[in-house]
Design a protein around this motif. Structure first.
Motif, PDB file in Angstrom:
ATOM      1  N   SER A   1     -26.381  71.733  16.879  1.00 26.45           N
ATOM      2  CA  SER A   1     -27.419  71.544  15.865  1.00 26.45           C
ATOM      3  C   SER A   1     -28.772  71.635  16.566  1.00 26.45           C
ATOM      4  O   SER A   1     -28.922  71.171  17.699  1.00 26.45           O
ATOM      5  CB  SER A   1     -27.277  70.154  15.232  1.00 26.45           C
ATOM      6  OG  SER A   1     -28.474  69.787  14.554  1.00 26.45           O
TER       7      SER A   1
ATOM      8  N   ASN B   1     -27.590  75.362  10.209  1.00 27.04           N
ATOM      9  CA  ASN B   1     -27.613  73.963  10.663  1.00 27.04           C
ATOM     10  C   ASN B   1     -26.291  73.621  11.346  1.00 27.04           C
ATOM     11  O   ASN B   1     -25.334  74.407  11.287  1.00 27.04           O
ATOM     12  CB  ASN B   1     -27.877  73.015   9.483  1.00 27.04           C
ATOM     13  CG  ASN B   1     -26.894  73.240   8.346  1.00 27.04           C
ATOM     14  OD1 ASN B   1     -25.716  72.924   8.478  1.00 27.04           O
ATOM     15  ND2 ASN B   1     -27.351  73.815   7.247  1.00 27.04           N
ATOM     16  N   GLY B   2     -26.232  72.439  11.950  1.00 24.82           N
ATOM     17  CA  GLY B   2     -25.028  72.033  12.689  1.00 24.82           C
ATOM     18  C   GLY B   2     -23.843  71.729  11.778  1.00 24.82           C
ATOM     19  O   GLY B   2     -22.692  71.836  12.199  1.00 24.82           O
ATOM     20  N   THR B   3     -24.129  71.336  10.540  1.00 24.37           N
ATOM     21  CA  THR B   3     -23.050  71.058   9.581  1.00 24.37           C
ATOM     22  C   THR B   3     -22.347  72.356   9.208  1.00 24.37           C
ATOM     23  O   THR B   3     -21.107  72.428   9.206  1.00 24.37           O
ATOM     24  CB  THR B   3     -23.640  70.379   8.317  1.00 24.37           C
ATOM     25  OG1 THR B   3     -24.401  69.247   8.726  1.00 24.37           O
ATOM     26  CG2 THR B   3     -22.552  69.954   7.356  1.00 24.37           C
TER      27      THR B   3
ATOM     28  N   LYS C   1     -33.082  66.560  17.653  1.00 22.43           N
ATOM     29  CA  LYS C   1     -32.107  66.794  18.730  1.00 22.43           C
ATOM     30  C   LYS C   1     -32.837  67.125  20.031  1.00 22.43           C
ATOM     31  O   LYS C   1     -34.012  67.493  20.021  1.00 22.43           O
ATOM     32  CB  LYS C   1     -31.187  67.980  18.341  1.00 22.43           C
ATOM     33  CG  LYS C   1     -30.346  67.686  17.095  1.00 22.43           C
ATOM     34  CD  LYS C   1     -29.267  66.680  17.408  1.00 22.43           C
ATOM     35  CE  LYS C   1     -28.277  66.512  16.294  1.00 22.43           C
ATOM     36  NZ  LYS C   1     -28.529  65.376  15.394  1.00 22.43           N
TER      37      LYS C   1
ATOM     38  N   THR D   1     -19.199  59.116  14.690  1.00 19.62           N
ATOM     39  CA  THR D   1     -19.925  60.388  14.769  1.00 19.62           C
ATOM     40  C   THR D   1     -20.755  60.510  13.503  1.00 19.62           C
ATOM     41  O   THR D   1     -20.625  59.704  12.579  1.00 19.62           O
ATOM     42  CB  THR D   1     -18.968  61.598  14.911  1.00 19.62           C
ATOM     43  OG1 THR D   1     -19.739  62.818  14.885  1.00 19.62           O
ATOM     44  CG2 THR D   1     -17.929  61.659  13.812  1.00 19.62           C
ATOM     45  N   TRP D   2     -21.625  61.505  13.471  1.00 21.77           N
ATOM     46  CA  TRP D   2     -22.378  61.778  12.252  1.00 21.77           C
ATOM     47  C   TRP D   2     -21.407  62.343  11.206  1.00 21.77           C
ATOM     48  O   TRP D   2     -20.423  63.004  11.557  1.00 21.77           O
ATOM     49  CB  TRP D   2     -23.521  62.763  12.568  1.00 21.77           C
ATOM     50  CG  TRP D   2     -24.323  63.179  11.370  1.00 21.77           C
ATOM     51  CD1 TRP D   2     -24.522  64.452  10.914  1.00 21.77           C
ATOM     52  CD2 TRP D   2     -25.049  62.313  10.483  1.00 21.77           C
ATOM     53  NE1 TRP D   2     -25.315  64.433   9.802  1.00 21.77           N
ATOM     54  CE2 TRP D   2     -25.655  63.115   9.510  1.00 21.77           C
ATOM     55  CE3 TRP D   2     -25.230  60.923  10.407  1.00 21.77           C
ATOM     56  CZ2 TRP D   2     -26.432  62.611   8.478  1.00 21.77           C
ATOM     57  CZ3 TRP D   2     -26.012  60.414   9.374  1.00 21.77           C
ATOM     58  CH2 TRP D   2     -26.605  61.256   8.435  1.00 21.77           C
TER      59      TRP D   2
ATOM     60  N   ASP E   1     -17.841  69.450  18.961  1.00 25.14           N
ATOM     61  CA  ASP E   1     -19.100  69.205  18.266  1.00 25.14           C
ATOM     62  C   ASP E   1     -20.140  68.809  19.319  1.00 25.14           C
ATOM     63  O   ASP E   1     -20.139  67.696  19.832  1.00 25.14           O
ATOM     64  CB  ASP E   1     -18.899  68.097  17.222  1.00 25.14           C
ATOM     65  CG  ASP E   1     -20.169  67.808  16.425  1.00 25.14           C
ATOM     66  OD1 ASP E   1     -21.249  68.255  16.845  1.00 25.14           O
ATOM     67  OD2 ASP E   1     -20.075  67.114  15.394  1.00 25.14           O
TER      68      ASP E   1
ATOM     69  N   LEU F   1     -20.119  73.581  11.966  1.00 25.13           N
ATOM     70  CA  LEU F   1     -18.808  72.923  11.985  1.00 25.13           C
ATOM     71  C   LEU F   1     -17.895  73.451  10.875  1.00 25.13           C
ATOM     72  O   LEU F   1     -16.711  73.716  11.103  1.00 25.13           O
ATOM     73  CB  LEU F   1     -18.986  71.408  11.808  1.00 25.13           C
ATOM     74  CG  LEU F   1     -19.378  70.619  13.057  1.00 25.13           C
ATOM     75  CD1 LEU F   1     -19.968  69.265  12.680  1.00 25.13           C
ATOM     76  CD2 LEU F   1     -18.169  70.430  13.974  1.00 25.13           C
TER      77      LEU F   1
ATOM     78  N   ALA G   1     -23.451  68.889  18.860  1.00 27.75           N
ATOM     79  CA  ALA G   1     -24.748  68.728  18.183  1.00 27.75           C
ATOM     80  C   ALA G   1     -25.714  67.865  18.992  1.00 27.75           C
ATOM     81  O   ALA G   1     -26.928  68.036  18.910  1.00 27.75           O
ATOM     82  CB  ALA G   1     -24.537  68.116  16.802  1.00 27.75           C
ATOM     83  N   GLN G   2     -25.161  66.921  19.774  1.00 24.72           N
ATOM     84  CA  GLN G   2     -26.023  66.006  20.548  1.00 24.72           C
ATOM     85  C   GLN G   2     -25.946  66.298  22.046  1.00 24.72           C
ATOM     86  O   GLN G   2     -26.348  65.464  22.850  1.00 24.72           O
ATOM     87  CB  GLN G   2     -25.567  64.558  20.287  1.00 24.72           C
ATOM     88  CG  GLN G   2     -25.574  64.179  18.817  1.00 24.72           C
ATOM     89  CD  GLN G   2     -25.313  62.710  18.573  1.00 24.72           C
ATOM     90  OE1 GLN G   2     -25.199  61.926  19.502  1.00 24.72           O
ATOM     91  NE2 GLN G   2     -25.226  62.333  17.309  1.00 24.72           N
TER      92      GLN G   2
ATOM     93  N   SER H   1     -21.156  64.774   9.308  1.00 26.48           N
ATOM     94  CA  SER H   1     -20.835  66.219   9.238  1.00 26.48           C
ATOM     95  C   SER H   1     -19.494  66.571   9.864  1.00 26.48           C
ATOM     96  O   SER H   1     -18.795  67.463   9.381  1.00 26.48           O
ATOM     97  CB  SER H   1     -21.897  67.036   9.972  1.00 26.48           C
ATOM     98  OG  SER H   1     -23.170  66.685   9.566  1.00 26.48           O
TER      99      SER H   1
HETATM  100  C1  LIG Z   1     -22.534  64.756  16.088  1.00 26.95           C
HETATM  101  C2  LIG Z   1     -23.215  65.585  15.028  1.00 26.95           C
HETATM  102  N1  LIG Z   1     -22.514  66.550  14.407  1.00 26.95           N
HETATM  103  C3  LIG Z   1     -23.068  67.338  13.478  1.00 26.95           C
HETATM  104  C4  LIG Z   1     -24.393  67.187  13.104  1.00 26.95           C
HETATM  105  C5  LIG Z   1     -24.939  68.021  12.005  1.00 26.95           C
HETATM  106  O1  LIG Z   1     -26.044  68.790  12.351  1.00 26.95           O
HETATM  107  P1  LIG Z   1     -27.127  69.212  11.257  1.00 26.95           P
HETATM  108  O2  LIG Z   1     -27.938  68.009  10.934  1.00 26.95           O
HETATM  109  O3  LIG Z   1     -27.925  70.274  11.953  1.00 26.95           O
HETATM  110  O4  LIG Z   1     -26.414  69.734  10.068  1.00 26.95           O
HETATM  111  C6  LIG Z   1     -25.177  66.208  13.731  1.00 26.95           C
HETATM  112  C7  LIG Z   1     -26.584  66.016  13.355  1.00 26.95           C
HETATM  113  O5  LIG Z   1     -27.064  64.925  13.209  1.00 26.95           O
HETATM  114  C8  LIG Z   1     -24.576  65.380  14.716  1.00 26.95           C
HETATM  115  O6  LIG Z   1     -25.272  64.435  15.343  1.00 26.95           O
END
Ligand SMILES: Cc1ncc(COP(=O)(O)O)c(C=O)c1O
Length: 364
Positions: free
Chosen positions: A180, A58-60, A185, A84-85, A156, A63, A158-159, A87
């Motif tokens: 991510s 996953n994107g988390t 997405k 930001t999200w 990052d 990172l 992810a978006q 993560s």
């Molecule tokens: C900016 C940003 N970084 C990191 C993430 C984390 O990705 P994931 O949900 O795949 O862990 C997201 C996901 O929403 C995100 O929008």
């Protein structure tokens, strides 16, 4: 007219091809690793123009592993934009680093260069630039600022699949870029997924091992890692979706033009600004207005879904460090994400725009 924010089922292209592929993987019991994963990594690194790519769960995780790959001393300061999200900030604190929040700019909601300059000091060891909403952070300026300083950059993305600055894909400006493939997405799988890209062989080698128990093959552990692999089925789905992904970008760009044209003229709304040399992937189309809550209810009454990214800035969360950030102040009460996706029609986007115009006309 009912306008959904997203329709994940409609967003799945080539359903027949995907089903045939999944069926064959099930028949051959190919669930972890293998050719599909290797092919997707190759295709995604080609798509982003980076030398190396390794997929993760996953994107988390992408990172967290990326921060680890920089091999920084504990408590090193890492600067993260507050919008930001979660993560992005979790990756810093979960690695035992010191999280420093930076303001964002109100032109495109990415990291504020002026505040970034103020936040950098001798203890700063890395910056995480977030290409929020598919808008590229100003990587050219960020790189200028850190020139001759020992500061690393993580992007990052992810978006931001397909987001570019001067035709160069984001994620390839800094030391390492993360993605991510969460279903919502722009390039989403059938579950969680992520990827790390880099031009550094040593960062790539670290990440490739870190996501698979410190090993490149069975029982070849060289350090204590984790299990964060992208499943074979996810890789296969993403491989199929990636083939037509450029079409997704161009459709989202086409729809964004309608919003820009119709909403730019309205007093009381701020539409974000785009720059000529950038390519935008329009993951979100965000407007800012003091009448956000009333507008949101009005649109809901007209059967139009909207969302908020995000209703809080991370520096407002109790368990993160406090920071006084002027542009972030009350931003979570003013931003609104409007529906945009490759499955929305121009008619739908015009309808949403017209209802927003009606709302502001009535209020005057
Ligand atoms: C900016 C940003 N970084 C990191 C993430 C984390 O990705 P994931 O949900 O795949 O862990 C997201 C996901 O929403 C995100 O929008």
């Amino acid at each position: 007219m009912r306008v959904k924010f997203t329709n994940l089922y409609k967003l799945v292209p080539k359903k027949k091809e995907i089903l045939v592929k999944i069926n064959s993987l099930i028949k051959n019991s190919k669930f972890v690793g293998g050719e599909e994963v290797a092919n997707f990594e190759k295709n995604f690194s080609k798509f982003t123009g980076s030398k190396y790519c390794t997929t993760v769960g996953n994107g988390t995780d992408a990172l967290e592993i990326a921060v680890k790959s920089l091999n920084l001393k504990k408590n090193s300061e890492i600067i993260v934009p507050a919008n930001t999200w979660i993560s992005t900030a979790e990756a810093v604190v979960n690695n035992g680093m010191k999280l420093v929040f930076c303001d964002i700019n109100l032109e495109d909601y990415t990291i504020c260069i002026k505040d970034l300059k103020k936040k950098i000091n001798k203890k700063t060891k890395a910056i995480i630039a977030v290409h929020l909403y598919g808008n590229p952070a100003n990587m050219i300026e960020i790189k200028k600022i850190i020139k001759n300083k020992k500061i690393k950059i993580i992007e990052d993305c992810a978006q931001a699949h397909g987001t570019k600055i001067k035709k160069k894909h984001v994620g390839s400006f800094g030391d390492v870029g993360t993605f991510s493939f969460f279903p919502g997405k722009n390039l989403g799988g059938f579950g969680d997924g992520g990827a790390i890209i880099t031009n550094s062989k040593s960062i790539f080698n670290y990440c490739k091992r870190a996501k698979d128990h410190g090993a490149l093959k069975k029982y070849d552990h060289q350090f204590s890692g984790r299990n964060s692999r992208l499943d074979t089925i996810q890789s296969a789905v993403l491989n199929i979706k990636l083939k037509s992904y450029n079409k997704v970008i161009s459709l989202r760009n086409k729809l964004s033009k309608i919003y820009f044209k119709k909403l730019k003229k309205i007093n009381g709304i701020k539409v974000f600004e785009t720059k000529k040399n950038n390519t935008y992937s329009f993951h979100q189309f965000v407007i800012k207005t003091k009448k956000r809550n009333k507008l949101r209810s009005y649109l809901l009454n007209k059967k139009i879904d909207t969302m908020i990214h995000y209703p809080y800035m991370l520096n407002e969360l109790k368990f993160f460090p406090n920071a006084k950030l002027n542009n972030c102040k009350r931003l979570g009460d003013q931003i609104l994400s409007l529906p945009i996706s490759e499955e929305h029609t121009a008619k739908e986007i015009e309808y949403v725009s017209n209802k927003i115009i009606d709302f502001f006309n009535k209020k005057k």
